[in-house]
Design an enzyme around this catalytic site. Structure first.
Site, PDB file in Angstrom:
ATOM      1  N   ASP A  33      -8.226  -4.937   5.345  1.00  0.00           N
ATOM      2  CA  ASP A  33      -7.877  -4.919   7.357  1.00  0.00           C
ATOM      3  C   ASP A  33      -8.987  -4.599   7.743  1.00  0.00           C
ATOM      4  O   ASP A  33      -8.833  -5.269   8.713  1.00  0.00           O
ATOM      5  CB  ASP A  33      -6.769  -3.382   6.357  1.00  0.00           C
ATOM      6  CG  ASP A  33      -5.880  -3.002   7.805  1.00  0.00           C
ATOM      7  OD1 ASP A  33      -5.476  -3.562   8.390  1.00  0.00           O
ATOM      8  OD2 ASP A  33      -4.493  -2.544   6.983  1.00  0.00           O
ATOM      9  N   ASP A  55     -12.835  -6.389  -3.954  1.00  0.00           N
ATOM     10  CA  ASP A  55     -11.765  -6.428  -3.509  1.00  0.00           C
ATOM     11  C   ASP A  55     -10.148  -6.990  -2.459  1.00  0.00           C
ATOM     12  O   ASP A  55     -10.656  -8.115  -2.735  1.00  0.00           O
ATOM     13  CB  ASP A  55     -12.071  -5.687  -1.634  1.00  0.00           C
ATOM     14  CG  ASP A  55     -10.972  -4.076  -2.099  1.00  0.00           C
ATOM     15  OD1 ASP A  55     -10.023  -3.642  -2.709  1.00  0.00           O
ATOM     16  OD2 ASP A  55     -11.374  -2.760  -1.198  1.00  0.00           O
ATOM     17  N   GLY A  85     -13.270  -0.524   7.633  1.00  0.00           N
ATOM     18  CA  GLY A  85     -14.036   0.268   7.998  1.00  0.00           C
ATOM     19  C   GLY A  85     -14.630   0.397   7.232  1.00  0.00           C
ATOM     20  O   GLY A  85     -16.179   0.361   6.835  1.00  0.00           O
ATOM     21  N   THR A  86     -14.182   0.240   5.371  1.00  0.00           N
ATOM     22  CA  THR A  86     -14.409   0.510   4.338  1.00  0.00           C
ATOM     23  C   THR A  86     -15.512  -0.769   4.006  1.00  0.00           C
ATOM     24  O   THR A  86     -16.972  -0.233   3.721  1.00  0.00           O
ATOM     25  CB  THR A  86     -13.236   0.486   3.905  1.00  0.00           C
ATOM     26  OG1 THR A  86     -12.493   2.281   4.004  1.00  0.00           O
ATOM     27  CG2 THR A  86     -13.954   0.852   1.959  1.00  0.00           C
ATOM     28  N   LYS A 146     -16.110   6.794  -2.194  1.00  0.00           N
ATOM     29  CA  LYS A 146     -16.032   7.309  -0.619  1.00  0.00           C
ATOM     30  C   LYS A 146     -14.784   8.138  -0.682  1.00  0.00           C
ATOM     31  O   LYS A 146     -14.134   8.992  -1.957  1.00  0.00           O
ATOM     32  CB  LYS A 146     -14.941   6.479  -0.145  1.00  0.00           C
ATOM     33  CG  LYS A 146     -14.782   5.361  -0.684  1.00  0.00           C
ATOM     34  CD  LYS A 146     -13.924   4.531   0.187  1.00  0.00           C
ATOM     35  CE  LYS A 146     -12.311   4.330  -0.386  1.00  0.00           C
ATOM     36  NZ  LYS A 146     -11.702   3.044   0.102  1.00  0.00           N
ATOM     37  N   ARG A 150     -11.711   9.351   1.578  1.00  0.00           N
ATOM     38  CA  ARG A 150     -10.459   8.481   3.278  1.00  0.00           C
ATOM     39  C   ARG A 150      -9.939   9.946   3.643  1.00  0.00           C
ATOM     40  O   ARG A 150      -9.191  10.535   2.829  1.00  0.00           O
ATOM     41  CB  ARG A 150     -10.027   7.652   2.504  1.00  0.00           C
ATOM     42  CG  ARG A 150      -8.867   6.926   3.855  1.00  0.00           C
ATOM     43  CD  ARG A 150      -8.036   5.723   3.275  1.00  0.00           C
ATOM     44  NE  ARG A 150      -8.649   4.881   2.610  1.00  0.00           N
ATOM     45  CZ  ARG A 150      -8.923   3.283   2.811  1.00  0.00           C
ATOM     46  NH1 ARG A 150      -9.150   3.675   4.037  1.00  0.00           N
ATOM     47  NH2 ARG A 150      -9.713   3.182   1.891  1.00  0.00           N
ATOM     48  N   ARG A 179       0.696  -1.388  -0.290  1.00  0.00           N
ATOM     49  CA  ARG A 179       0.450  -0.371  -0.308  1.00  0.00           C
ATOM     50  C   ARG A 179       1.005   1.077  -0.073  1.00  0.00           C
ATOM     51  O   ARG A 179       0.276   2.523  -0.405  1.00  0.00           O
ATOM     52  CB  ARG A 179      -0.833   0.060   1.170  1.00  0.00           C
ATOM     53  CG  ARG A 179      -2.160  -1.260   0.946  1.00  0.00           C
ATOM     54  CD  ARG A 179      -2.613  -0.705   2.636  1.00  0.00           C
ATOM     55  NE  ARG A 179      -2.513  -2.212   3.433  1.00  0.00           N
ATOM     56  CZ  ARG A 179      -2.913  -2.128   4.373  1.00  0.00           C
ATOM     57  NH1 ARG A 179      -3.954  -1.706   4.943  1.00  0.00           N
ATOM     58  NH2 ARG A 179      -2.070  -2.817   5.395  1.00  0.00           N
TER      59      ARG A 179
END
Length: 310
Positions: free
Chosen positions: A219, A215, A222-223, A189, A191, A92
């Site tokens: 992790d 996806d 939350g999303t 969305k 972030r 990431r």
């Protein structure tokens, strides 16, 4: 020959069982201060060797393990060393935002692997495809799509719509929607900071439909949980999530258990904790056969891309 560290021994055993072979003999231990110690316990001179080790949590320990394993194999004169990293940690951190003084850690890991002596990398569903360009050696980035798609087909869902959890996942979601002959929806969305997201808008029709969120990883969840709630608020009949890598950090399990998600389906690139295994909403699929077939093809100099032909 296939060797493994301590990150995901179960997956490595399943892979070698699929290939009707045994794991390479190697001792992986720790000194009293936590340093990694590796010893190869059989002859590897001139052999085609694969080191299977995801760099999941504890990320730094597992990353250092693979570096030391590769160095030990190189010094033992292995002919070719392929780092099979189903889940590629640090992926990431793949770019430097314009105004931030941060590291490009994915590139750092790529450099480390090459310096350690890796000749080739095998990974699954990289968070960002461009990470392949950080390497000066061949990289095979395979896809869990056939595993996830097969599960969706077997369940015979009706009135499907595939949902991308963000703009960046549209290509992956569109490919799945095409194979399922389903419609596509997108969640827009924003972030505000790392690991915090806010669902803003849903682009597409989801009222009364079965939604499949696709996806590469989950992790903190939350999303995912906010997306499921937003879809249910818009009238979705059911919401299922299919994610390759179950990172599941922080309070992810609790969020999933109390969320509007009907089910989260993941693969075993990362082993599930006992808490995750006990969660009734989480189901895990095996990627051992796909990894095993890919390893066999690489070793035999056969096509890997043909595994994923439409």
């Amino acid at each position: 020959m296939i060797f493994t560290g301590t990150a995901n021994t179960r997956l490595a055993v399943d892979v070698v069982n699929h290939l009707d072979m045994s794991l390479g003999k190697m001792t992986v231990g720790r000194y009293s201060d936590g340093e990694v110690m590796v010893e190869i316990n059989e002859n590897v001179r001139g052999k085609d060797v694969f080191v299977l080790q995801p760099t999941c949590a504890p990320t730094n320990d597992n990353l250092m393990e693979i570096m030391v394993m590769v160095d030990a194999l190189r010094r033992a004169s292995a002919g070719r060393i392929t780092a099979a990293i189903p889940y590629f940690g640090y992926a990431r951190q793949d770019r430097r935002p314009r105004s931030a003084r941060v590291a490009i850690s994915a590139k750092v890991v790529a450099n480390m692997l090459q310096v350690a002596g890796v000749d080739r990398v095998l990974t699954m569903d990289l968070h960002a495809d461009q990470i392949q360009g950080f390497f000066d050696i061949p990289v095979d980035n395979i896809y869990a799509g056939p595993i996830l798609l097969g599960d969706i087909w077997r369940r015979n869902f009706s009135n499907l719509v595939v949902v991308s959890p963000d703009i960046g996942g549209v290509v992956r979601a569109r490919a799945l929607a095409k194979q399922l002959e389903a419609d596509l929806a997108i969640i827009d969305k924003r972030r505000p900071r790392a690991n915090v997201s806010e669902v803003m808008n849903i682009i597409g029709e989801v009222d009364g439909r079965t939604c499949i969120i696709m996806d590469d990883m989950v992790d903190t969840a939350g999303t995912l949980c906010k997306a499921a709630q937003a879809l249910k608020d818009r009238g979705a009949g059911a919401v299922y999530a299919y994610c390759t890598h179950p990172v599941l950090s922080g309070g992810a399990i609790e969020r999933i258990e109390t969320s509007s998600l009907d089910e989260l389906v993941v693969t075993d690139t990362i082993p599930l904790s006992e808490q995750a295994q006990a969660c009734g909403k989480i189901r895990q699929l095996s990627c051992a056969a796909l990894l095993g077939e890919t390893i066999l093809r690489i070793s035999n100099a056969e096509s890997v891309s043909s595994l994923f032909a439409d």
